[in-house]
Design an enzyme around this catalytic site. Sequence first.
Site, PDB file in Angstrom:
ATOM      1  CB  ALA A 279      -0.914   0.092   1.282  1.00  0.00           C
ATOM      2  CD  GLU A 281       3.889   6.496   2.910  1.00  0.00           C
ATOM      3  OE1 GLU A 281       3.291   5.237   2.516  1.00  0.00           O
ATOM      4  OE2 GLU A 281       4.787   6.850   3.071  1.00  0.00           O
ATOM      5  CG  ASN A 282      -0.644   7.831  -2.737  1.00  0.00           C
ATOM      6  OD1 ASN A 282       0.464   8.334  -2.952  1.00  0.00           O
ATOM      7  ND2 ASN A 282      -1.351   6.857  -3.174  1.00  0.00           N
ATOM      8  CD  GLU A 315       0.476   2.275   3.669  1.00  0.00           C
ATOM      9  OE1 GLU A 315       0.905   3.432   3.489  1.00  0.00           O
ATOM     10  OE2 GLU A 315       1.142   1.120   3.545  1.00  0.00           O
ATOM     11  CG  HIS A 318       3.402   6.239   6.305  1.00  0.00           C
ATOM     12  ND1 HIS A 318       4.684   6.618   7.110  1.00  0.00           N
ATOM     13  CD2 HIS A 318       3.224   4.960   5.849  1.00  0.00           C
ATOM     14  CE1 HIS A 318       5.430   5.363   6.774  1.00  0.00           C
ATOM     15  NE2 HIS A 318       4.582   4.667   5.979  1.00  0.00           N
ATOM     16  CD  GLU A 337       7.821   3.086   5.073  1.00  0.00           C
ATOM     17  OE1 GLU A 337       7.083   2.456   5.497  1.00  0.00           O
ATOM     18  OE2 GLU A 337       7.625   3.790   4.066  1.00  0.00           O
TER      19      GLU A 337
END
Length: 869
Positions: A279, A281-282, A315, A318, A337
Amino acid sequence: MAAKKRSVSRKPAAAKPALRPHRLAADVRPTEVDVHVEVDPASGTAFSGQVIHRLRLDQRRRSLELHADDLSVAGAVVEAAGRRLSGRIVRHPERETIEVQLREAVPAGDATLTLSFRGKLRSDLRGLYAAAAGERKYAFTQLEAADARRFFPCFDEPAMKARFRLSVTTSTSNTVLSNNPVEKIEPLGRGRKTVHFRRTPPLSTYLLALAVGELAASEPVHCGETEIRVWHVPGKQKLTRFGLEAARETLTRLEAYFDLPYPYDKLDLVAAPDFEAGAMENAGAVFFRETLLLVDPETATLSEKKRAAEVICHELAHMWYGDLVTMAWWDDLWLNEAFATWMAFHVVDAWKPEWKMWNDFQHHRAAALGLDALAETHPIYVKVRTPSEATQNFDLITYEKGASVVRMIERFLGAETFRDGVRRYIRAHQESNAVAADLWSALAEASGQDVEPVVRAWIEQPGFPLLRLRRAERDGRSWLRFEQQRFLSKPGARANGSLWPVPWMGRVASGERTVSVRQLLTRRRGEIELPVRAPRFVYGNAEEGGFYRPLHDDAELVALAGALDALAPVERMGLVGHQWAAARAGQARVDAFLDLALSFGKERDPDVLVALRGPLEGCVRSAGRALGAEAEATLRARVARSFEPAFSEAGWDAVPRERDDDRLRRAALLALVGEVGEAPALLAEARERCARFLTERRSLEPNLSDGVVSLAARAGDEALFERYLAATREAKTPQDQRRFLLGLGAFREPKLVERALSLTLTDVVGTQDVALLLARLISNRAASAPAWAFWKKRFAKLRRRMPPMLVTRPIEALPALGTRAGRRDVATFFRANPVPTGARALRQTLEQFDLNLAFDQRVKRELGGWIAE
Ligand SMILES: [Zn+2]
């Protein structure tokens, strides 16, 4: 980003050699960027657009350099101080940049740079790429670490944050998603529209997102003011409930932890039908593999649910840690991370304590300990000159070792102090960038302790310590002597002079009670006074909270073996893992390890049983190579006999209201008796159960499904292969699709191995899964040799179907070839056909080969008699 994990399933690198160190000039910075893109994935792969950068120049300049790669760029115009200048574009492919050269200098101050660009949707799941679900065609972005430059010309460094306004012209039938909510939709007539998005807060380019195609949305759920939606390929509405609940529950807890509301205007979770990482994290628009977001709680295994919840939470963590506060450069990527990995286990554990997430974490930590014991490991922190170097670090060391170190520091400082430090750090740097040292100083302020010297040793040195422990009684008191040295898997390897400050925690048993003892061990050797006189036992890594291996002496091991119930399940898992590593490294006997492992027949905890499987399979395969098929069969039968009574007692079918632990225990026992033990009666029953499962999915306790699908394939014929293939096409859930796809890699019949291999070159296997199926085939011992032959013959074609990060997976599986000749062949092949993003994985693989070969010799010496008994 959530990398793609080994077991079930994070991200890799550009397929080019490391670039020359090159950074953009710091005196030209974008503040606002307007990007317009025209793209319609249904009518072709071409896209085009225009970008307007509002810039701040600290000094006068006659040229401006920014990133652009695999794009054609034209029409450069610079406006400043009321003048309009057209520029000449010079390409610098080796730096992945373009330079806009001007006839006269632009003065310091504000300027505007306009460029138009054209490109093609890519096929390698990076930049702006093409994806398909059946007949439907899509375009998605995946821009970390440095692929925004393949989407549009931009200042593609994490510290160059700007406010973006995106607009997209496409067909009216397409949904268009991006980081921010839509501001307006402008109809253009003839089936076309332009979607305008609201301007974003300051973001780094790698966090931008765009999805175009026919997508459907769930009804929103709310977390405070935030609307959360799950987006998916139409027809999968039923699979969104679990993801929505996990997102809301974890977002609520993250807001409380950071003491700061979710930073963006909405939250879209988007299931992409083809996606390289787990995945991404936009900001405000997180993209996922379908398996990690779309879940049917009725048929999914508990591990699938836990993994999806963990990745969703990773995500969302983030959004603060990575998106709101971003590392200034890729050398601090590990901190992003490591923190998100730790945070996900922490938060999901608070949401669902019955899931025992920290037990799951132990499996990941065990894998990181294994990798970090190789000579070819790397420190968590490595200097990064280019983004492509950064992308090579999306591995177990960065994520799982990093998270273990974060956890160790949290335990050392105390949970509340640690949280206060994190809150200070986020508040101080929000909407901006930071370096690791900023976090250490925030933690030091919160705790009043100098954190940096403790942390630096763990992140800047490769490897980890082995702590030899021996008890001593003196002056009527009890002491524990310790001595540390770097642990290396290679027997007889000479450890260097590394020294770690170990935030040590031990479990000390007094009668039926145990107490934990803490001390920061800063010296190589010394003594700890124990609070209990002549304790029943001492376990050297309480709750496995430290990233090191304890090595107990023989007397202590006897005491521990007689008191397994008094240890926490994670400690039993740890004991098995540490003893196995010691046996592999020649610091303990193999037969003694087997005696220990096979004494767990009455073990109640599922994770302890899961932890036994890898070591036992390792012993069995080594016995086959070193002592022959008969010895292997004898050893497999011993494993089966040790765990069969427990499996029979558990039975195949769940009883009403059965606890999750009992369900998971049954599945772990199935793996031990079936996969490792190869018990004939159980294999026959697995085939029957699988036949029923293929017709009626509810006929099988869900947690058994992976095991049954894989066991049935072992003796499966062409008809069963066809049924698996049909099941991948007709699957109602992404997990089911994945299960049967990977099941194709478990067949042993030579003709079917060849068919599975040839499928990797067809659309039957999506780009995201090619490397995973190949890795599965290489690990399948009946398929390793043909899979390697196929790899060599079809490498040029295969490579185009394996995105740069995923190519490491099959490389990591190659030690399954097992022989000296296999090792030579692998080394020779990759010398002639180098894979830059797999270079480190290859060195690690060759080292694993050597370790296996050396272990085979020891198995021959130490296990021959044991098996004959
Ligand atoms: Zn991540």
